[in-house]
Enzyme design. Structure first.
Site, short mmCIF file in Angstrom:
data_model
loop_
_atom_site.label_atom_id
_atom_site.label_comp_id
_atom_site.label_asym_id
_atom_site.label_seq_id
_atom_site.Cartn_x
_atom_site.Cartn_y
_atom_site.Cartn_z
N ASN A 65 0.85 -1.20 0.00
CA ASN A 65 0.00 0.00 0.00
C ASN A 65 0.88 1.24 0.00
O ASN A 65 1.96 1.24 0.60
CB ASN A 65 -0.88 -0.03 1.27
CG ASN A 65 -2.01 0.95 1.18
OD1 ASN A 65 -1.83 2.15 1.36
ND2 ASN A 65 -3.18 0.45 0.88
N CYS A 73 1.68 -8.97 4.63
CA CYS A 73 2.51 -10.08 4.14
C CYS A 73 1.66 -11.20 3.54
O CYS A 73 0.48 -11.34 3.87
CB CYS A 73 3.31 -10.68 5.29
SG CYS A 73 4.53 -9.59 6.01
N GLU A 75 1.80 -14.42 4.10
CA GLU A 75 1.35 -15.45 5.05
C GLU A 75 0.06 -15.02 5.73
O GLU A 75 -0.89 -15.79 5.85
CB GLU A 75 2.42 -15.67 6.13
CG GLU A 75 3.75 -16.20 5.63
CD GLU A 75 4.73 -15.11 5.25
OE1 GLU A 75 4.31 -14.05 4.73
OE2 GLU A 75 5.94 -15.31 5.46
N CYS A 115 3.95 -12.34 11.25
CA CYS A 115 3.32 -13.50 10.60
C CYS A 115 3.45 -14.73 11.48
O CYS A 115 2.51 -15.53 11.57
CB CYS A 115 3.95 -13.75 9.23
SG CYS A 115 3.41 -12.55 8.00
N1 THU Z 1 6.79 -9.98 3.30
C1 THU Z 1 5.95 -11.05 3.30
O1 THU Z 1 5.02 -11.15 2.48
N2 THU Z 1 6.17 -12.01 4.23
C2 THU Z 1 7.14 -11.96 5.19
O2 THU Z 1 7.17 -12.80 6.07
C3 THU Z 1 8.14 -10.90 5.15
C4 THU Z 1 7.89 -9.80 4.21
C5 THU Z 1 6.53 -8.92 2.33
C6 THU Z 1 6.07 -7.62 2.95
C7 THU Z 1 6.47 -6.63 1.89
O3 THU Z 1 5.42 -6.54 0.95
C8 THU Z 1 7.69 -7.24 1.22
O4 THU Z 1 7.70 -8.61 1.61
C9 THU Z 1 8.99 -6.60 1.64
O5 THU Z 1 9.14 -6.58 3.00
#
Ligand code: THU
Length: 160
Positions: A65, A73, A75, A115
């Site tokens: 966003n 995230c 997860e 997460c």
């Molecule tokens: N991100 C995830 O989707 N899962 C995680 O456990 C760590 C980080 C995403 C959040 C953000 O959109 C991008 O990775 C960079 O941090």
């Protein structure tokens, strides 16, 4: 003298050919899910796949966003969407992977602390371990036998 508490966590370190059929499919779905990530700011694409007790699978990807902290995230996107749509289905395993948009190669993806906390909530709710398969270094995979192994000393409902 203070006593010492040691925690011992065993993680299975697997080569791709050591994944079972379901793990292979779940990792494949996580890779596909990463393609749907909405990550115009980080260009870091994360995919998560949940395998349910009836063998069906559910996916999620990170959703960013312009107001950065409003993003979520992969997860948590997967877990919240599952819980909102199928609140009583148990999760039998979870797979997570990530890659940079500029690179086809999948990278080690370790779930962030927030997460892990949410994963722990659903593991506690279903009272059955959720094994977590993660992309690791050098094309290998880590299989955590439960979320509790990824997040020892959890804060749960029990503490309230
Ligand atoms: N991100 C995830 O989707 N899962 C995680 O456990 C760590 C980080 C995403 C959040 C953000 O959109 C991008 O990775 C960079 O941090």
């Amino acid at each position: 003298m203070a006593s010492e508490l040691n925690i011992n966590i065993s993680i299975d370190v697997l080569d791709p050919e050591e994944l079972n059929e379901q793990e292979r499919k779940a990792m494949q779905l996580a890779q596909e899910a990463a393609k749907d990530a909405y990550a115009p700011y980080s260009n870091f694409l994360v995919g998560a796949a949940l395998v349910l007790e009836d063998g069906t699978m559910f996916k999620g990807s990170n959703q960013e966003n312009a107001a950065y902290p409003s993003g979520l995230c992969a997860e948590r996107t997967a877990l919240f969407a599952l819980s909102a749509n199928h609140p009583n289905k148990k999760i039998t395993m979870m797979a997570v992977t990530a890659r940079r948009r500029s690179d086809e190669q999948f990278l080690p993806a370790m779930p962030c602390g927030a997460c892990r906390q949410v994963m722990a909530e659903y593991e506690y709710k279903q009272q059955e371990a959720i094994p977590v398969l993660l992309q690791a270094q050098d094309g290998k995979f880590y299989r955590f036998r439960s979320v509790a192994d990824l997040l020892p000393f959890q804060f749960t409902k029990e503490h309230l």
